[in-house]
Design a protein around this motif. Structure first.
Motif, short mmCIF file in Angstrom:
data_model
loop_
_atom_site.label_atom_id
_atom_site.label_comp_id
_atom_site.label_asym_id
_atom_site.label_seq_id
_atom_site.Cartn_x
_atom_site.Cartn_y
_atom_site.Cartn_z
N UNK A 2 0.86 -1.17 0.00
CA UNK A 2 0.00 0.00 0.00
C UNK A 2 0.90 1.22 0.00
N UNK A 3 0.77 2.04 -1.02
CA UNK A 3 1.58 3.26 -1.13
C UNK A 3 0.81 4.42 -0.52
N UNK A 4 1.45 5.11 0.43
CA UNK A 4 0.83 6.28 1.06
C UNK A 4 1.77 7.47 0.89
N UNK A 5 1.19 8.62 0.68
CA UNK A 5 1.95 9.86 0.54
C UNK A 5 1.82 10.66 1.82
N UNK A 6 2.94 10.97 2.47
CA UNK A 6 2.94 11.70 3.73
C UNK A 6 2.67 13.17 3.45
N UNK A 7 1.39 13.55 3.45
CA UNK A 7 1.02 14.93 3.12
C UNK A 7 1.18 15.87 4.31
N UNK A 8 1.26 15.32 5.54
CA UNK A 8 1.41 16.16 6.73
C UNK A 8 1.96 15.29 7.86
N UNK A 9 2.54 15.96 8.87
CA UNK A 9 3.06 15.25 10.04
C UNK A 9 2.43 15.83 11.30
N UNK A 10 2.38 15.01 12.32
CA UNK A 10 1.89 15.43 13.64
C UNK A 10 2.68 14.68 14.69
N UNK A 11 3.00 15.31 15.82
CA UNK A 11 3.81 14.62 16.83
C UNK A 11 3.15 13.37 17.37
N UNK A 12 1.83 13.38 17.50
CA UNK A 12 1.11 12.23 18.05
C UNK A 12 -0.18 12.05 17.29
N UNK A 13 -0.74 10.85 17.43
CA UNK A 13 -2.07 10.56 16.89
C UNK A 13 -2.93 10.00 18.02
N UNK A 14 -4.22 10.30 18.02
CA UNK A 14 -5.09 9.81 19.10
C UNK A 14 -5.02 8.30 19.24
N UNK A 15 -4.93 7.84 20.49
CA UNK A 15 -4.94 6.43 20.90
C UNK A 15 -3.67 5.67 20.56
N UNK A 16 -2.76 6.28 19.82
CA UNK A 16 -1.48 5.61 19.55
C UNK A 16 -0.59 5.81 20.78
N UNK A 17 -0.11 4.73 21.40
CA UNK A 17 0.65 4.87 22.64
C UNK A 17 1.82 5.84 22.49
N UNK A 18 2.08 6.61 23.55
CA UNK A 18 3.19 7.55 23.52
C UNK A 18 4.48 6.80 23.25
N UNK A 19 5.29 7.37 22.38
CA UNK A 19 6.55 6.74 22.02
C UNK A 19 6.45 5.86 20.80
N UNK A 20 5.23 5.55 20.35
CA UNK A 20 5.05 4.76 19.14
C UNK A 20 4.62 5.68 18.00
N UNK A 21 4.79 5.16 16.79
CA UNK A 21 4.47 5.95 15.61
C UNK A 21 3.16 5.48 15.00
N UNK A 22 2.55 6.37 14.21
CA UNK A 22 1.26 6.05 13.63
C UNK A 22 1.05 6.72 12.29
N UNK A 23 0.04 6.21 11.59
CA UNK A 23 -0.34 6.72 10.27
C UNK A 23 -1.86 6.87 10.26
N UNK A 24 -2.34 8.01 9.79
CA UNK A 24 -3.78 8.29 9.73
C UNK A 24 -4.20 8.33 8.28
N UNK A 25 -5.22 7.52 7.93
CA UNK A 25 -5.71 7.42 6.56
C UNK A 25 -7.21 7.70 6.53
N UNK A 26 -7.71 7.97 5.32
CA UNK A 26 -9.15 8.09 5.12
C UNK A 26 -9.71 6.71 4.83
N UNK A 27 -10.75 6.31 5.56
CA UNK A 27 -11.29 4.96 5.44
C UNK A 27 -11.87 4.72 4.05
N UNK A 28 -12.58 5.68 3.51
CA UNK A 28 -13.16 5.51 2.18
C UNK A 28 -12.06 5.42 1.13
N UNK A 29 -11.04 6.25 1.27
CA UNK A 29 -9.94 6.19 0.33
C UNK A 29 -9.19 4.88 0.40
N UNK A 30 -9.02 4.36 1.61
CA UNK A 30 -8.34 3.07 1.76
C UNK A 30 -9.14 1.96 1.10
#
Length: 939
Positions: free
Chosen positions: A696-724
């Motif tokens: 699955x190819x994703x384009x990093x259009x923006x960055x954020x230090x954290x994402x909701x519910x992703x444990x602190x210290x771990x990394x995450x990716x936020x996608x659009x469900x319909x697009x996925x």
């Protein structure tokens, strides 16, 4: 005249001052003892809570392996034998799972069933109908397992009844029979009833080709969250959906399972050591025992090929870290209180020594040696220290027990009595603190015996001129840097400089304030000197003239106000850290996590409401980063649901995800910086993710230090469900189908089951913008996360509640010590100022104007000192509170200092008004008849 009589006469000369000094000493030592007892209690409660209150799967040692002919009994014996090395009572849960069998018509070819042996099942399930087959739930040797006897009064064991258990199983044979207990959802879904015989077809040559199962009973799990059911996807619904639909477990007796169903089957043992009553001293031994158990199980020949896993070592390591963090959490308040107490005792002792100086000089003139005067002061200080130690040892633990610490009852490591564990309790701290207080009082009060008074301005002014305040500030800066390092590492530390950093910074700031006060008082004197009337002009002149003499009092008041403001900022910051942690963990106001196999007839849209947001969660590796959390949400609806307390507003970022990607185009994604680092990419680059056997190819259009519910210290990716869904499934929208498969394009349809999916991947999370629904309306086994409830839970942790109690105690004690110290100093000032009052009266000054001038002078000193204290406290708190919270493990996300301005202003106003009122009450008018006598004494 005996020494004791002389001591009594010396105390009778200044009874009010002596009583205030004694009260200061007693209050200080009692509170220090209470904090020490509270720290020990919180440490024990933190260890017990970190281990005993942890999720059951974190407290288990899990052994999973395949079975062959005759292996089950040997493996079971090996697991139980090695579990004995833990040296604690241990519970072992054994669950087996057969290979799958085909179901008879009208079931389809993809409908399967599995049989199992669940040791002790009758202790954890209720019979709905029928009886338990004979021997169901018994241990492999025919006795009862660790989980308890199957005959617990919930139903007939079936011995001699319908399910007599006289089965005939021949592994690899053509046919066999067995009695089984069936989960209620299975009986309902397949239409089975008690007494019915069902013929299952074997799919492998190692099991009977035709297995006749007699339904002896129908059961329901008493509590699906019971550790007994961990790892069993059937526990909640009796059905697993996937490529095949599997029903079970059909529970059979241990002997029948071992005789004909073991080949090709799997078994899982969960070993639970009893952690009730676990203390801090037990943690190292238990960690070592668990490590030995893991090694022994891995090396056991009978368990060759089995997988041995456990998070218990990590849990015990976390408990040790929690213990260190708990102790650290109270060290800073205790050090600050010790500094404040020492200052108050020193001020009181200095005033008492000053008042006694004329009498001591008279004794010296009559031949008393310095050693004799020192002995008198030592007797006084020693008697006070001894009495204080007894009072503190008895009252300190009682005060700690009265604090709302959130600690467990004493039977589980709670607050000790006055004697405490082992009969010691708070005695060591009480004796040590009282001895230190007595020594300090001796040094400061025996002025004539030890050395002549310091030069003009007193000892504190001399210390300031010597640069000691700058040196203290330097030490505080070093401690602050060390504290920052400890916070960055997320580790507690016993480094004295780190512990003393807040106290050193506050003390240095208070002493530096003494350097600035003369400038302020001279400026004030220039203004008040132009005023008409005695009170204003007298106030400015007296404050500037007497400030060096009042240096100790000013430092005490600054320290008290600073300690109170630091405590308030610390409490507010910790509360905000808890709220942020809860918000980040949940990701919304509430979150609903469905069981692995939700019931096909569940109508979650109706229960959760139209605002519920389906969220697809998956963990994928990205380059060298093994676990990156992928969240797919409806980008159009998510801004009203998602909450991101530690990062930017997600609404603009979610707009970047809107709209499906074109053919061959990468899917827009919001990522954390660690994803780009792991992939060696930059913002705007394309990152390849493994997905469902492909990419699955994703384009990093923006960055954020954290994402909701992703444990602190771990990394995450936020996608659009319909697009996925459009990219992965060729344009089909995420659907909500009752069987977990696509049911149509309408993601917002109601009246559907809520097992939304992208292709064959079910969505098991729903995020809500409001409170969660009642648990009774949700499928069994559903987990609900509520932000408000989690915030309250975090605030109720022993370390958090105990630290809050300690900070409240610190603020209150600071006010009490400031009041006592001010009363001592104001009494001495009133005695010293009688000569000046007599001169003013002799010159014809109106008595009322003189009293107003005195009160204005007292109020000016109080307001100036308290105001400076608030400034010093807030500045210190802004610097040290965030790293203190991080180092003590009380901040999951980066913490910030929160200043409760209303509380601070109320604290300052209350303290200033109380002290000003006390000063006004201590101002006594000088009667006309006393003026001549006072003038003769002052010459």
């Amino acid at each position: 005249m005996t020494v004791l009589r002389l001591v009594r006469r010396r105390l009778a000369d200044h009874p009010a001052v002596a009583a205030a000094v004694a009260a200061t000493t007693v209050v200080a030592v009692v509170v220090l003892t209470a904090l020490d007892v509270l720290g020990g209690t919180l440490a024990r409660g933190a260890v017990a809570g970190a281990v005993t209150d942890a999720a059951p799967d974190r407290r288990a040692v899990v052994v999973t392996g395949g079975l062959g002919d005759g292996d089950l009994a040997a493996q079971d014996e090996a697991v139980r034998r090695h579990a004995a090395v833990l040296g604690r009572p241990t519970t072992v849960h054994l669950a087996t799972r057969s290979v799958s069998f085909g179901l008879p018509a009208p079931a389809g070819p993809t409908d399967l069933a599995r049989l199992a042996h669940l040791e002790g099942i009758a202790e954890h399930a209720d019979l709905v109908a029928g009886t338990w087959p004979a021997g169901v739930g018994a241990a492999l040797d025919g006795g009862t397992g660790d989980a308890g006897s199957p005959d617990d009064g919930r139903g007939d064991t079936g011995r001699g009844g319908t399910g007599d258990g006289d089965g005939d199983l021949d592994p690899g044979g053509r046919a066999g029979t067995v009695a089984a207990a069936v989960p209620e959802p299975v009986a309902q879904a397949l239409g089975w009833s008690v007494g019915q015989e069902v013929v299952l077809s074997g799919r492998l040559p190692t099991v009977p080709a035709a297995l006749t199962v007699t339904v002896a009973g129908v059961y329901r799990a008493t509590d699906p969250a019971d550790p007994f059911w961990l790892g069993d996807a059937f526990a909640n619904t009796g059905v697993e959906h996937g490529e095949f639909t599997t029903y079970g477990p059909l529970v059979v007796p241990a002997a029948e399972f071992a005789a004909g169903l073991a080949p090709g089957a799997s078994a899982t043992w969960r070993v639970y050591p009893d952690t009730a009553g676990l203390t801090a001293a037990d943690v190292p031994a238990l960690r070592a025992a668990v490590a030995d158990l893991l090694d022994d199980l891995a090396a056991e020949p009978a368990l060759a090929g089995a997988e041995v896993t456990s998070t218990l070592p990590d849990l015990l390591a976390d408990a040790a870290a929690t213990l260190a963090g708990t102790r650290d959490a109270l060290r800073a308040p205790t050090a600050l209180l010790a500094l404040l107490a020492g200052t108050a005792i020193a001020v009181g002792g200095t005033v008492l020594g000053t008042l006694r100086a004329p009498a001591d000089l008279l004794l010296r003139a009559r031949g008393a040696a310095r050693g004799q005067l020192l002995a008198l002061a030592a007797v006084e200080a020693g008697a006070l220290a001894a009495g204080t130690a007894v009072v503190a040892a008895l009252a300190g633990p009682a005060l700690a027990a009265a604090l709302p610490s959130g600690a467990p009852p004493s039977g589980t490591g709670g607050l000790p009595t006055a004697a405490g564990p082992g009969g010691v309790g708070g005695w060591p701290t009480a004796v040590g603190a009282a001895a230190a207080a007595g020594a300090l009082l001796l040094v400061t009060s025996a002025r004539t015996a030890l050395a002549p008074p310091a030069g003009r301005g007193g000892r504190l002014a001399v210390a300031g001129r010597a640069g000691i305040d700058v040196a203290l500030l330097g030490l505080g800066a070093v401690g602050y840097l060390q504290l920052r390092r400890a916070a960055a590492a997320g580790q507690a530390t016993a480094d004295p400089l780190v512990v003393l950093a807040p106290a050193l910074v506050v003390l240095a700031g208070s002493l530096l304030a003494l350097r600035l006060l003369p400038l302020a008082t001279r400026a004030g004197q220039a203004v008040t000197g132009r005023a008409r009337g005695l009170p204003v002009a007298w106030t400015g002149w007296q404050v500037a003239r007497h400030l060096p003499r009042r240096a100790g009092l000013v430092v005490l008041l600054v320290l008290a106000a600073a300690a109170g403001s630091l405590a308030l900022v610390h409490r507010a910051s910790a509360a905000q850290a808890d709220a942020d942690a809860a918000t980040h963990t949940v990701g919304a106001e509430s979150r609903v996590l469905l069981p692995p196999a939700p019931p096909p007839d569940a109508d979650l849209r109706r229960v959760l409401g139209p605002a519920a947001l389906p969220v697809l969660r998956r963990t994928v590796p990205v380059a060298d980063e093994p676990e990156v959390t992928v969240l797919a949400v409806d980008a159009d609806r998510a801004p009203g649901v998602l909450r991101n307390p530690a990062g930017p507003d997600l609404a603009p970022l979610l707009r970047e995800l809107g709209g499906p990607a074109g053919p061959g185009e990468p899917l827009p994604a919001v990522v954390t910086p660690g994803v780009l680092t792991a992939a060696g990419a930059a913002e705007g680059d394309v990152v390849e993710l493994p997905w469902r056997g492909g990419g699955l190819a994703v384009a990093a259009v923006a960055t954020t230090p954290t994402l909701p519910s992703v444990p602190a210290g771990q990394d995450g990716i936020l996608l659009d469900l319909a697009g996925l869904s459009a990219v992965v499934d060729g344009g089909d929208e995420p659907a909500h189908g009752g069987d977990g498969s696509a049911a149509g394009p309408d993601t917002g349809a109601t009246g559907t089951t809520g097992t939304a999916d992208t292709g064959t991947e079910p969505i098991l999370e729903w995020w809500l913008p409001g409170p969660p629904p009642a648990e009774a309306d949700l499928p069994p086994g559903t987990t609900v996360l509520d932000r408000a409830a989690l915030t309250r839970e975090l605030a109720a942790r022993p370390v958090r509640a105990g630290t809050d109690a300690a900070l409240v105690l610190l603020a209150g004690t600071a006010a009490v010590l400031a009041t006592l110290g001010y009363a001592v100093a104001a009494t001495a000032d009133a005695r010293r100022g009688r000569g000046e009052l007599a001169v003013l009266h002799a010159l014809g000054a109106p008595p009322r104007a003189v009293r107003r001038a005195q009160r204005a002078e007292q109020a000016a000193v109080v307001v100036l000192a308290v105001g400076l204290g608030l400034v010093v406290g807030v500045a210190t708190a802004a610097a040290v509170v965030p790293p203190l919270l991080a180092a003590a493990g009380q901040a999951v996300l980066p913490a910030a200092a929160v200043v409760p301005w209303a509380q601070l202003l109320a604290l300052g106003a209350a303290l200033a008004l109380a002290l000003a009122a006390l000063g006004a009450a201590l101002v006594r008018p000088l009667g006309p008849a006393a003026v001549p006598a006072v003038l003769r004494r002052v010459g």
